[in-house]
Design an enzyme around this catalytic site. Structure first.
Site, PDB file in Angstrom:
ATOM      1  N   ASP A  84     -16.839 -10.833  -4.108  1.00  0.00           N
ATOM      2  CA  ASP A  84     -17.563  -9.801  -4.845  1.00  0.00           C
ATOM      3  C   ASP A  84     -16.985  -9.553  -6.232  1.00  0.00           C
ATOM      4  O   ASP A  84     -17.722  -9.340  -7.194  1.00  0.00           O
ATOM      5  CB  ASP A  84     -17.609  -8.492  -4.050  1.00  0.00           C
ATOM      6  CG  ASP A  84     -16.225  -7.998  -3.659  1.00  0.00           C
ATOM      7  OD1 ASP A  84     -15.526  -8.723  -2.935  1.00  0.00           O
ATOM      8  OD2 ASP A  84     -15.843  -6.888  -4.069  1.00  0.00           O
TER       9      ASP A  84
ATOM     10  N   SER B 242      -8.779  -0.487   6.374  1.00  0.00           N
ATOM     11  CA  SER B 242      -8.779  -1.525   7.397  1.00  0.00           C
ATOM     12  C   SER B 242      -7.416  -1.685   8.038  1.00  0.00           C
ATOM     13  O   SER B 242      -7.263  -2.446   8.983  1.00  0.00           O
ATOM     14  CB  SER B 242      -9.211  -2.872   6.788  1.00  0.00           C
ATOM     15  OG  SER B 242      -8.273  -3.279   5.806  1.00  0.00           O
TER      16      SER B 242
ATOM     17  N   LYS C  66       0.798  -1.224   0.000  1.00  0.00           N
ATOM     18  CA  LYS C  66       0.000   0.000   0.000  1.00  0.00           C
ATOM     19  C   LYS C  66       0.835   1.280   0.000  1.00  0.00           C
ATOM     20  O   LYS C  66       0.363   2.329  -0.453  1.00  0.00           O
ATOM     21  CB  LYS C  66      -0.927   0.010   1.213  1.00  0.00           C
ATOM     22  CG  LYS C  66      -2.063  -0.999   1.158  1.00  0.00           C
ATOM     23  CD  LYS C  66      -3.158  -0.571   0.205  1.00  0.00           C
ATOM     24  CE  LYS C  66      -4.400  -1.438   0.346  1.00  0.00           C
ATOM     25  NZ  LYS C  66      -5.495  -0.996  -0.533  1.00  0.00           N
TER      26      LYS C  66
ATOM     27  N   SER D  19       1.146  -9.677  -0.655  1.00  0.00           N
ATOM     28  CA  SER D  19       0.818  -8.257  -0.514  1.00  0.00           C
ATOM     29  C   SER D  19       1.175  -7.626   0.817  1.00  0.00           C
ATOM     30  O   SER D  19       1.352  -6.408   0.891  1.00  0.00           O
ATOM     31  CB  SER D  19      -0.680  -8.046  -0.792  1.00  0.00           C
ATOM     32  OG  SER D  19      -1.462  -8.812   0.108  1.00  0.00           O
TER      33      SER D  19
END
Length: 326
Positions: free
Chosen positions: A213, A81, A56, A307
């Site tokens: 999703d 989060s 990130k 990640s």
């Protein structure tokens, strides 16, 4: 194809130039044991060793660093989060700004404390009843802050794509790339880099079974909303793909594999015992897909984006202890 999409290979390359000397160029790990189990040459891009412990930082710094000086002076806001929270907090500090971060109240303590440790103000909410986007937007508007979303931003997506760019530069030609999918920013950037450099490579997303999703959305041809997922992969607890990220992934992602929480626990344990690295549940999902046989076909030369590795000692030990026998 990528030249008609909102993020291009040139955008990823531009982000890489901006991140040079700021973000870590993380190692690419090899393992003969893993190659043997997978029946392929496997290359692990270890973003668990990135600054803030996750990929990130790439997107956050790329986006924050492009703000005009007057915007930077007022500060930035984000909702996350955990890993994007830390990334924006650190990017703001590095650039002489300040950050206010909206985080779920059940975020792992290690992530919340790390975010505060980078100098950010943390505002909490209930992820099952609150709307983090609305909360973040209202807070940013009220305080005059620049809002840096976790994935719905072209500069964030381009920054995330630099992990795949580096992997391909080091590993050479790959036949496939496995990438965790939450809101879709990492895989959108990764797919942009991979398809731009290796058009024939398959880009495969990995989601927890409870949070599929993106898989459902790709099958339906439109964004599909699901109940907020309950999974140990808290970084992938998205209930609907991002609009911007889905517009990219719909064109560039070839498939999405699903993994169970038990698959994830087993992958975390394997990574610790055999590869000697600590990875958080969301970071373990590509390895989980590979080890559990969830892929219909394993590409001969396969890259995995690991990640992140942000997990506290107690939680890590608990999850590894719960892993099913090998």
């Amino acid at each position: 194809m990528t030249n008609v999409l909102p993020v291009t290979l040139d955008d990823v390359r531009d982000a890489a130039a901006r991140l040079k000397g700021v973000a870590h160029r993380t190692p690419v790990l090899r393992s003969r044991t893993l190659d043997g189990l997978a029946g392929a040459e496997v290359f692990l891009k270890c973003e668990n060793l990135q600054r803030v412990g996750a990929f990130k930082f790439r997107g956050a710094y790329n986006a924050v660093s492009r703000l005009a000086p007057e915007r930077l002076a007022k500060g930035v806001a984000a909702y996350s989060s955990g890993n994007h929270a830390q990334a924006v907090a650190l990017a703001a500090r590095e650039l002489g700004s300040s950050a206010v971060i909206v985080m779920p109240e059940d975020t792992p303590r290690s992530k919340r404390e790390a975010t505060a440790g980078y100098g950010a103000e943390v505002v909490t909410y209930d992820r099952y009843t609150g709307d983090r986007v609305a909360i973040g937007e209202a807070l940013a508007a009220e305080r005059g802050l620049a809002l840096i979303p976790p994935y719905e931003h072209p500069h964030v997506i381009a920054g995330q794509g630099t992990a795949a760019l580096e992997l391909i530069e080091e590993a050479g030609e790959l036949d496939g790339l496995l990438v965790p999918v939450g809101g879709g920013g990492l895989i959108a950037g990764s797919a942009t880099a991979a398809k731009g450099l290796l058009p024939g490579a398959r880009v495969i997303g990995v989601e927890p079974e409870a949070g599929d999703d993106t898989r459902r959305s790709l099958a339906a041809g439109e964004r599909v909303s699901i109940p907020v997922p309950r999974t140990i992969a808290d970084g992938q607890a998205a209930d609907i793909p991002g609009e911007l990220t889905f517009s990219i992934n719909q064109h560039l992602v070839d498939d999405v594999a699903l993994v169970s929480d038990d698959d994830i626990r087993a992958a975390m344990r394997f990574a610790f015992e055999r590869l000697k690295i600590v990875i958080e549940p969301s970071g373990a999902t590509p390895l989980a897909a590979l080890l559990s046989g969830r892929l219909e076909r394993v590409p001969p030369r396969l890259g995995l984006i690991i990640s992140g590795g942000n997990i506290d000692t107690r939680r890590f030990a608990e999850l590894c202890a719960q892993a099913p026998p090998a």
